[in-house]
Design a protein around this motif. Structure first.
Motif, mmCIF file in Angstrom:
data_model
loop_
_atom_site.group_PDB
_atom_site.id
_atom_site.type_symbol
_atom_site.label_atom_id
_atom_site.label_comp_id
_atom_site.label_asym_id
_atom_site.label_seq_id
_atom_site.Cartn_x
_atom_site.Cartn_y
_atom_site.Cartn_z
ATOM 1 N N ASP A 282 103.365 35.997 88.135
ATOM 2 C CA ASP A 282 104.000 37.233 87.686
ATOM 3 C C ASP A 282 105.515 37.144 87.849
ATOM 4 O O ASP A 282 106.022 36.890 88.946
ATOM 5 C CB ASP A 282 103.473 38.420 88.494
ATOM 6 N N ASN A 283 106.229 37.324 86.767
ATOM 7 C CA ASN A 283 107.693 37.408 86.820
ATOM 8 C C ASN A 283 108.184 38.174 85.589
ATOM 9 O O ASN A 283 107.390 38.598 84.748
ATOM 10 C CB ASN A 283 108.340 36.009 86.920
ATOM 11 N N ILE A 284 109.466 38.339 85.476
ATOM 12 C CA ILE A 284 110.016 39.157 84.391
ATOM 13 C C ILE A 284 109.786 38.542 83.019
ATOM 14 O O ILE A 284 109.818 39.249 81.998
ATOM 15 C CB ILE A 284 111.530 39.417 84.603
ATOM 16 N N TYR A 285 109.596 37.235 82.978
ATOM 17 C CA TYR A 285 109.421 36.571 81.686
ATOM 18 C C TYR A 285 107.978 36.664 81.189
ATOM 19 O O TYR A 285 107.718 36.571 79.988
ATOM 20 C CB TYR A 285 109.851 35.108 81.786
ATOM 21 N N LYS A 286 107.042 36.827 82.111
ATOM 22 C CA LYS A 286 105.641 36.993 81.724
ATOM 23 C C LYS A 286 105.373 38.403 81.205
ATOM 24 O O LYS A 286 104.663 38.583 80.211
ATOM 25 C CB LYS A 286 104.733 36.701 82.921
ATOM 26 N N THR A 287 105.950 39.385 81.858
ATOM 27 C CA THR A 287 105.730 40.784 81.514
ATOM 28 C C THR A 287 106.163 41.077 80.073
ATOM 29 O O THR A 287 107.271 40.749 79.667
ATOM 30 C CB THR A 287 106.505 41.706 82.471
ATOM 31 N N GLY A 288 105.261 41.680 79.311
ATOM 32 C CA GLY A 288 105.582 42.043 77.929
ATOM 33 C C GLY A 288 105.393 40.911 76.945
ATOM 34 O O GLY A 288 105.447 41.137 75.737
ATOM 35 N N LEU A 289 105.189 39.680 77.453
ATOM 36 C CA LEU A 289 105.012 38.530 76.569
ATOM 37 C C LEU A 289 103.557 38.078 76.538
ATOM 38 O O LEU A 289 102.985 37.844 75.471
ATOM 39 C CB LEU A 289 105.910 37.377 77.028
ATOM 40 N N VAL A 290 102.951 37.976 77.720
ATOM 41 C CA VAL A 290 101.570 37.498 77.835
ATOM 42 C C VAL A 290 100.615 38.684 77.878
ATOM 43 O O VAL A 290 100.717 39.543 78.743
ATOM 44 C CB VAL A 290 101.398 36.636 79.110
ATOM 45 N N GLN A 291 99.668 38.710 76.933
ATOM 46 C CA GLN A 291 98.698 39.806 76.884
ATOM 47 C C GLN A 291 97.379 39.465 77.586
ATOM 48 O O GLN A 291 96.698 40.350 78.097
ATOM 49 C CB GLN A 291 98.384 40.187 75.428
ATOM 50 N N ASN A 292 97.006 38.191 77.542
ATOM 51 C CA ASN A 292 95.738 37.774 78.156
ATOM 52 C C ASN A 292 95.925 36.496 78.958
ATOM 53 O O ASN A 292 96.789 35.669 78.642
ATOM 54 C CB ASN A 292 94.664 37.525 77.089
ATOM 55 N N GLU A 293 95.064 36.343 79.978
ATOM 56 C CA GLU A 293 95.090 35.134 80.791
ATOM 57 C C GLU A 293 93.696 34.537 80.926
ATOM 58 O O GLU A 293 92.711 35.268 81.047
ATOM 59 C CB GLU A 293 95.631 35.434 82.192
ATOM 60 N N VAL A 294 93.630 33.232 80.904
ATOM 61 C CA VAL A 294 92.390 32.501 81.163
ATOM 62 C C VAL A 294 92.708 31.449 82.210
ATOM 63 O O VAL A 294 93.711 30.729 82.090
ATOM 64 C CB VAL A 294 91.849 31.825 79.882
ATOM 65 N N THR A 295 91.881 31.352 83.237
ATOM 66 C CA THR A 295 92.112 30.376 84.306
ATOM 67 C C THR A 295 91.006 29.329 84.326
ATOM 68 O O THR A 295 89.995 29.445 83.622
ATOM 69 C CB THR A 295 92.170 31.061 85.676
ATOM 70 N N MET A 296 91.211 28.338 85.171
ATOM 71 C CA MET A 296 90.222 27.281 85.366
ATOM 72 C C MET A 296 88.870 27.868 85.764
ATOM 73 O O MET A 296 87.820 27.390 85.327
ATOM 74 C CB MET A 296 90.746 26.323 86.436
ATOM 75 N N ASP A 297 88.893 28.905 86.579
ATOM 76 C CA ASP A 297 87.648 29.540 87.013
ATOM 77 C C ASP A 297 86.840 30.074 85.827
ATOM 78 O O ASP A 297 85.616 29.974 85.795
ATOM 79 C CB ASP A 297 87.979 30.695 87.980
ATOM 80 N N ASP A 298 87.531 30.597 84.824
ATOM 81 C CA ASP A 298 86.851 31.086 83.619
ATOM 82 C C ASP A 298 86.188 29.951 82.844
ATOM 83 O O ASP A 298 85.103 30.128 82.291
ATOM 84 C CB ASP A 298 87.862 31.803 82.709
ATOM 85 N N LEU A 299 86.846 28.796 82.799
ATOM 86 C CA LEU A 299 86.315 27.649 82.058
ATOM 87 C C LEU A 299 85.046 27.107 82.690
ATOM 88 O O LEU A 299 84.232 26.469 82.010
ATOM 89 C CB LEU A 299 87.365 26.540 81.972
#
Length: 478
Positions: free
Chosen positions: A458-475
């Motif tokens: 989480d940082n200022i560059y992620k906010t408003g740019l990334v809508q969804n996340e997928v991690t290794m755990d999901d895979l």
């Protein structure tokens, strides 16, 4: 006895044949070492009355001798039958043996490495066609299972047969390598306790091939496993590459040439680019070659967004082949500690990103589940834009074109910790979205999805740019 892991859909298909009131001709195909023989043997263990495997490049008389020996063993007779003069006689012998058993029970006859039996002028395929059409198809208690690693041969000569076996296959399946979930489950049955990141590293080098994973021993780290299998004198995968392709394809050098060209171009190549890179000629021969690589699971094809099939992109899909060509083929160092040294190099960083991306492309079902669109119809594709020397290009390796008038743009990044989006990278991502929107002229809403190992910081560059996340755990989910 080794436990059967995963393969739920395939097991159901095979079991359905056991409850059928008609004769069943079941075809199973897939690349070498993927577990076809084990799957059939496990599911049909109680019904198997005869199992025969072809021998690669063996002459007809040797194959017939082996067949006689299998029948003799099944009969448990002190006096073995005579060696058949041809395959017509061999199948008559099989009918005489299996006929009485079929009157009492559901029975399975299993032909393994089927393509190796059908050598030129052997007469095997025509004899098998006659055996099935004149007798086998009329036996309601009979299941004949045939399988082969030469997937393209199986498709052409069995599944899409234009002669005596046309439309005779009752059930067919292409067996794929283990997913990450199945790999993890398989290793647990062997008491191999590795965390997801360690398993992912092993998968990036070996892929989900059960025969390779079988060599992993408990108490070994990913680095030790790769060292042992790929860089020791007697390691299973040191010389597997050429053996793998030569056992599947008659003109393996041409197939290897295409694989090497694709390994050198992580973004993939179009058909015309492959022809140019490999010195091939446009026509049916090249089409057959590419089809063989795809059916065997070494190469995948991706249709670019808003493009026709002629612009399709071919990518190397086999993890082991990519790893071999990058690190094993020309390695000057071998022995214990080799991989530890190589894994700290810059070439490892570039390879790991490519390998992780390839794995993600195979786990799109898990990606869609993670972002909550598994119930929405989607079309998977890739996209790239190369405007020339003066303009700015862009590439999307995975986009999910959704029926809910949205497009998920997936950005795939491998990291050993949370991935941090920097100011410059954020600008690059925004430019990519802008270029995509401008060049495709799409009216759909774009959702940027980050697919990473440990998530995005989480940082200022992620906010408003990334809508969804997928991690290794999901895979790693089923």
């Amino acid at each position: 006895m080794e436990k059967l892991i995963g393969r739920k859909a395939e097991i159901n298909i095979l079991k359905e044949a056991l409850t059928s009131n008609e004769a069943e001709l079941v075809a199973v195909y897939g690349r070498r070492r993927v577990g076809k023989t084990f799957l059939i043997g496990q599911v049909y263990s109680r019904n198997l009355i005869c199992e025969f495997s072809g021998v690669h490049n063996a002459p007809v008389h040797e194959q017939l001798d082996n067949f006689r020996n299998v029948i003799a063993q099944a009969l448990n007779s002190p006096i073995p039958p005579a060696i058949p003069k041809n395959w017509t006689e061999a199948f008559r012998l099989l009918i005489n043996f299996s006929g009485p058993l079929l009157k009492k029970q559901k029975a399975v006859i299993f032909f393994d490495e089927f393509p190796w039996l059908s050598s030129p002028k052997s007469g095997f395929l025509s004899a098998f066609e006659y055996f099935w059409n004149s007798w086998g198809s009329k036996q309601e208690n009979l299941i004949v299972a045939i399988c082969g690693s030469a997937a393209s041969w199986m498709i052409k000569n069995i599944v899409n047969n234009k002669g005596g076996l046309h439309n005779r296959i009752t059930r067919r399946m292409r067996l794929l390598p283990f997913t990450l979930y199945e790999t993890s489950a398989y290793l647990k049955t062997k008491s191999v306790n590795l965390d997801q990141y360690q398993i992912l590293q092993v998968y990036m080098a070996l892929g989900g091939i059960p025969h390779y994973l079988k060599e992993i021993k408990k108490g070994e780290s990913a680095t030790q496993i790769i060292d042992k299998l790929c860089f020791t004198k007697d390691g299973l995968l040191v010389n597997e590459f050429k053996n793998l392709y030569s056992s599947l394809f008659e003109m393996a050098d041409r197939h290897i040439g295409v694989v090497k060209a694709l390994a050198a171009k992580s973004s993939g190549l179009t058909r015309n680019e492959i022809i140019s890179e490999c010195g091939l000629v446009s026509g049916g021969g090249t089409t057959k070659l590419l089809d063989e690589l795809m059916e065997s699971g070494f190469v995948s094809i991706y249709l670019p967004f808003q493009r026709n099939v002629k612009k399709s992109i071919y990518k190397l899909a086999d993890e082991y082949s990519l790893f071999y060509l990058k690190f094993i083929e020309h390695s000057r160092t071998t022995g214990q500690g080799t991989w530890m040294k190589k894994a700290s190099s810059q070439s490892w960083k570039s390879w790991s990103g490519i390998a992780f991306e390839s794995i993600c492309l195979k786990h799109t079902v898990q990606i869609k589940q993670a972002i909550g669109i598994s119930g929405i119809y989607t079309e998977e594709s890739a996209w790239r834009f190369a405007p020339g020397k003066l303009g700015q290009g862009a590439q999307v390796d995975l986009l999910l074109d959704r029926q809910d008038v949205c497009i998920s743009i997936c950005e795939i990044k491998f990291s050993n910790e949370e991935y941090a989006i920097s100011k410059s990278y954020a600008a690059e991502l925004q430019d990519k979205l802008n270029i995509f929107k401008a060049e495709t002229k799409t009216k759909k809403t774009l959702f940027l999805t980050m697919v990473t190992t440990y998530g995005t910081k989480d940082n200022i560059y992620k906010t408003g740019l990334v809508q969804n996340e997928v991690t290794m755990d999901d895979l790693f989910k089923a």
